[in-house]
Write a protein that holds these residues in place. Structure first.
Motif, short mmCIF file in Angstrom:
data_model
loop_
_atom_site.label_atom_id
_atom_site.label_comp_id
_atom_site.label_asym_id
_atom_site.label_seq_id
_atom_site.Cartn_x
_atom_site.Cartn_y
_atom_site.Cartn_z
N GLU A 1 0.82 -1.21 0.00
CA GLU A 1 0.00 0.00 0.00
C GLU A 1 0.86 1.26 0.00
O GLU A 1 0.56 2.24 -0.69
CB GLU A 1 -0.93 -0.01 1.21
N GLU A 2 1.94 1.22 0.77
CA GLU A 2 2.81 2.39 0.84
C GLU A 2 3.48 2.66 -0.51
O GLU A 2 3.53 3.81 -0.97
CB GLU A 2 3.87 2.17 1.93
N PHE A 3 3.99 1.61 -1.16
CA PHE A 3 4.61 1.79 -2.47
C PHE A 3 3.60 2.27 -3.50
O PHE A 3 3.88 3.17 -4.32
CB PHE A 3 5.25 0.48 -2.94
N THR B 1 0.66 2.65 -10.65
CA THR B 1 -0.22 3.43 -9.78
C THR B 1 -1.52 2.66 -9.55
O THR B 1 -1.72 1.55 -10.06
CB THR B 1 -0.52 4.80 -10.42
N LYS B 2 -2.44 3.29 -8.81
CA LYS B 2 -3.72 2.66 -8.51
C LYS B 2 -4.73 2.83 -9.64
O LYS B 2 -5.85 2.33 -9.56
CB LYS B 2 -4.29 3.23 -7.22
N TRP B 3 -4.35 3.59 -10.69
CA TRP B 3 -5.23 3.77 -11.84
C TRP B 3 -4.74 2.88 -12.99
O TRP B 3 -3.57 2.96 -13.39
CB TRP B 3 -5.24 5.23 -12.29
N GLU B 4 -5.62 2.08 -13.51
CA GLU B 4 -5.23 1.15 -14.57
C GLU B 4 -5.23 1.82 -15.94
O GLU B 4 -4.41 1.46 -16.80
CB GLU B 4 -6.18 -0.05 -14.58
N THR B 5 -6.14 2.77 -16.18
CA THR B 5 -6.24 3.42 -17.49
C THR B 5 -6.28 4.93 -17.30
O THR B 5 -6.55 5.44 -16.21
CB THR B 5 -7.50 2.96 -18.25
#
Length: 391
Positions: free
Chosen positions: A63-65, A111-115
């Motif tokens: 989560e931190e990374f 990142t946490k966004w795929e697109t």
């Protein structure tokens, strides 16, 4: 025979040229920050010991990374959008293509966004940008929330509210004069019935047939004629007085056009061309820029010297240090009631006195000069707090 190797061989030069350019994102490892040039190299990297160690670190606190990479991607993307496009409406792919042109950027696949579409929708939900979808794709508009920009916009709104358009003001005044003239014209003259007073003297005539009454009759007729002439003279005198009074009244009354012309002449007499420089020695100003550092922001100081009309040497009151700064990054300071003040621009430029009263509704003040004269209608930006010790 061994292969000839070296730094300047064609193969080594070709490898360096390829390494400088952009490579495919699927062959990039964000954890190791390593770019591979082909599928085989990327597979070899995945099986390497260094990559396995990085994966173990990621597994301990993923989560931190993930948040770190997401925040880096967001900050860099928004900085590019603000600096390159500012508040213009632009296609999201154009911004993203400029972002990935830097080979050292943070990749979206880490990142946490795929697109990109998901990232743009997230920007709209969080209030970073104004997002709208069209047939050509997703468009974004940056929302500038910089305190300096907001302060400047608020100051411009106040100035626009205070400085009404001259043409609009004249049209409003003309409309008032026209309505006033129409109200004068609506008053019609009222005619009253002629009434005679009961006490008014009546004229009588008497006729006698005897000769003895002839002398007395002649005397009575003479007196009657005298009375008639006196009455006619008095009526004529009253009529002339009334005519003269009406002429005087009509001469005093001015038409609406004359009143408009007189007021416009008074306004033109009051209008004075303002200068584009206002710094004066001895006034107290405030610094409005952060370029000098946070410790100088919003600090007040006394103008010790003026260079080339637009640049001043400011001695800060709290810190005691001196700075050289342009008047664009300074603003005037309004003192308290009864405190020393100086008019720095306009008709009374250079006049000093004290602050008499404030008109917060119209953003202006009244200055009481040293001679005791009250100077009204001075705008906030045309007056400044004055230091008697440094004058």
């Amino acid at each position: 025979m061994p292969k000839s190797g070296g730094f300047l061989t064609p193969k080594a030069i070709a490898n360096r040229i390829k390494a400088k350019g952009l490579q495919k994102l699927r062959w990039y490892c964000q954890m190791c920050q390593k770019q591979c040039r082909d599928e085989n190299g990327f597979k070899c990297h995945l099986t390497s010991e260094s990559h396995q160690r990085q994966l173990l670190l990621f597994a301990d606190n993923e989560e931190e990374f993930l948040d770190t990479f997401s925040n880096d991607f967001l900050d860099t993307f928004m900085e590019l959008l603000r600096r390159r496009f500012n508040t213009r409406r632009v296609h999201s792919n154009i911004v993203y293509n400029e972002y990935i042109s830097d080979r050292d950027h943070t990749h979206m696949n880490s990142t946490k966004w795929e697109t990109l579409t998901e990232f743009v929708k997230w920007l709209g939900r969080e209030g970073y940008c104004v997002v709208d979808h069209t047939e050509k794709g997703w468009f974004i508009t940056y929302i500038d929330r910089d305190p300096e920009t907001l302060r400047r916009q608020e100051a411009m709104k106040k100035k626009d509210k205070m400085d009404l358009d001259d043409e609009e003001r004249i049209m409003k005044h003309i409309q008032e004069q026209v309505s006033r003239g129409e109200s004068y014209g609506s008053k019609q003259t009222e005619f009253t019935e002629l009434k005679r007073d009961d006490e008014e003297e009546k004229v009588t005539f008497s006729f006698g047939s005897s000769a003895s009454m002839s002398a007395g009759g002649s005397q009575e007729s003479q007196t009657i004629q005298n009375k008639k002439s006196n009455i006619l003279q008095a009526a004529a005198a009253v009529g002339t007085k009334k005519k003269e009074g009406s002429r005087k009244e009509s001469g005093k009354r001015k038409s609406a056009l004359e009143e408009i012309m007189e007021e416009e002449a008074k306004k033109k007499a009051k209008l004075v061309e303002k200068k584009d420089y206002w710094l004066r020695k001895g006034i107290i100003v405030k610094i409005t820029t952060k370029r000098l550092g946070d410790k100088y922001f919003k600090k007040k100081g006394v103008v010790k010297d003026v260079i080339d009309r637009y640049t001043g040497v400011i001695k800060l009151i709290d810190l005691g240090s001196k700075v050289k700064i342009d008047q664009v990054h300074l603003e005037t300071v309004i003192p308290g009631i009864g405190k020393p003040i100086c008019i720095v621009n306009g008709d009374y430029r250079g006049v000093t006195g004290t602050l008499h009263s404030l008109d917060e509704k119209n953003f202006c003040i009244t200055v009481k000069s040293e001679s005791g004269k009250l100077i009204e209608g001075q705008a906030y930006e045309d007056v400044c707090k004055y230091s008697l010790e440094d004058s």
